[in-house]
Design an enzyme around this catalytic site. Sequence first.
Site, short mmCIF file in Angstrom:
data_model
loop_
_atom_site.label_atom_id
_atom_site.label_comp_id
_atom_site.label_asym_id
_atom_site.label_seq_id
_atom_site.Cartn_x
_atom_site.Cartn_y
_atom_site.Cartn_z
N ASN A 84 0.80 -1.23 0.00
CA ASN A 84 0.00 0.00 0.00
C ASN A 84 0.83 1.27 0.00
O ASN A 84 0.32 2.34 0.31
CB ASN A 84 -0.96 0.01 1.19
CG ASN A 84 -1.79 -1.24 1.28
OD1 ASN A 84 -1.69 -2.00 2.23
ND2 ASN A 84 -2.58 -1.49 0.25
N ILE A 127 1.26 7.04 0.73
CA ILE A 127 0.62 5.91 1.39
C ILE A 127 -0.85 5.83 0.99
O ILE A 127 -1.56 6.83 0.96
CB ILE A 127 0.70 6.07 2.92
CG1 ILE A 127 2.16 6.26 3.33
CG2 ILE A 127 0.09 4.88 3.64
CD1 ILE A 127 2.31 6.93 4.67
N CYS A 128 -1.27 4.60 0.68
CA CYS A 128 -2.67 4.39 0.35
C CYS A 128 -3.38 3.88 1.60
O CYS A 128 -3.32 2.70 1.92
CB CYS A 128 -2.74 3.33 -0.74
SG CYS A 128 -3.97 3.64 -1.95
N LEU A 129 -3.98 4.78 2.33
CA LEU A 129 -4.60 4.40 3.60
C LEU A 129 -5.91 5.16 3.73
O LEU A 129 -5.93 6.39 3.59
CB LEU A 129 -3.63 4.74 4.75
CG LEU A 129 -4.12 4.48 6.18
CD1 LEU A 129 -4.41 3.00 6.41
CD2 LEU A 129 -3.08 4.95 7.19
N SER A 175 -6.37 -2.13 -1.87
CA SER A 175 -5.85 -0.94 -2.54
C SER A 175 -4.34 -1.03 -2.76
O SER A 175 -3.57 -0.41 -2.06
CB SER A 175 -6.20 0.32 -1.73
OG SER A 175 -5.80 0.16 -0.40
#
Lengths: 331, 154
Positions: B80, B87-89, B120
């Site tokens: 992620n 960052i994919c959060l 994701s």
Amino acid sequence: MQSETMPSDDDDAQTQDKLTQAQLTAIENEIKSSQPLTSQLLPISALLHQYSTTAANEQQQSAGFIQSAQFLSTKYTSLRRVRGDGNCYYRAFLYSLCEHLLLRNSNNNETGGSKEFSRIKTTIANSLKWVCQFGYEEMTIDMFYEELVELFDFIETSLSAADNNDKSASTAAGAAEDESNRNNAQQQLHAKLNEENSTSDYCTWYLRVLTAAQMKSNPDRFLPFLLADETNMMMDIPTFCSREVEPMGKECGMVTVAALAECLGVKVVIEYMDGRLSNNDNDAAVGGIGIGRSGEVVNHVFGQIHDENDEDRDRICLTLLYRPGHYDILY
Amino acid sequence: MSTSARRRLLRDFRRLQNDPPSGVTGAPMDTNIMLWQAVIFGPDDTPWEGGTFKLVLEFTEDYPNKAPSVRFLTKMFHPNIYNDGQICLDILQNQWSPIYDISAILTSIQSLLCDPNPASPANSEASRLYNENRREYNRRVREIVEQSWVEDES
């Protein structure tokens, strides 16, 4: 390094992601620059005007809205638009509640009015400790809480100023002064609630916390609503709150509308205008939420107490207009 | 100027000092309270153990109504985390809520390290290895951990 040879696909995805984000931000900014948080008071005819000026090819679709707007024009006099940024229910609720408290108390010195003000003020004052029981950190939310408390202090100060004036209100000059003070207070409130990134946003978000805490405090009451809605299937209350209530910009559904109204003990009447046409009485039987008899708009009341006692009669009653995905204030 | 964003950031800072969560640290850079540097330590008993991962957090005047932008400065290898450290959060994007302060952001990122979200992917190679070849994935993570020490010295 191996990892650097690979990721062109990822970079594409990220670029795409960034573009989407940029588009969203652009839309957000467009809304921000073209719509105030809450508009000035508009005549109710503005509602009808909006639909009767649509292009001819859209007339068909808006026929139901025109019919509803005509009906509402006979029932209400004014409208206040609220910015369509996903926070509109909470923002409309906040604005309308403050305005009611301000005007109701200063209009006539009825004791019920100030009793209601004290009741809501106390509920809010005690709410910080209460919401913290449901897993919120005092440190992260007390700024928002304080903003709402200060807003109520502001209303109280305006009210007591109006109160003092009442003593001289028996004379014509006193009454005129009273009137102008009231207008002043209302304008100050309007300005306060239209400041960007300030009181309105902060209080709006705190109302979200109150809504979430209300749902968490009474899962037996609210869980059935979540289970009944297919899109929320399998979601428990804390998950629902963290996805749909706590983030800013998430629209409010029926269950959240009810939770906030019940939390503060305020009655909310919502006129549902969903654009469907109704031509005869039978439509009411088969129709959905927004269809009433012969073009009437159906309204729903939230936060109602079922036993008819005296206290209920003194309750603040907010009236909002619902159109798909949006809430405004009605007068 | 004392804006609400700045006031909140000062409080976040105080909270981070008085009640420090384990395995993360953070502080504003120099004199700019809108720009923070943070370090997340790789959690024990995981392939990330021993790593020191630097991040930079950028806040706007919209904070805490809007999430800060958060990026790893240390080279990462994680399903992620994009190549450039973004960052994919969910809580940094569409699930952001003013409930989260800097402590909460950093601890969420820390738990993301060991608990990637397959929905994701931001690094397809890391994603693939995580799903198909965990052994190799863990080896790559340990490489990153070792690199993080080298970067530290530079």
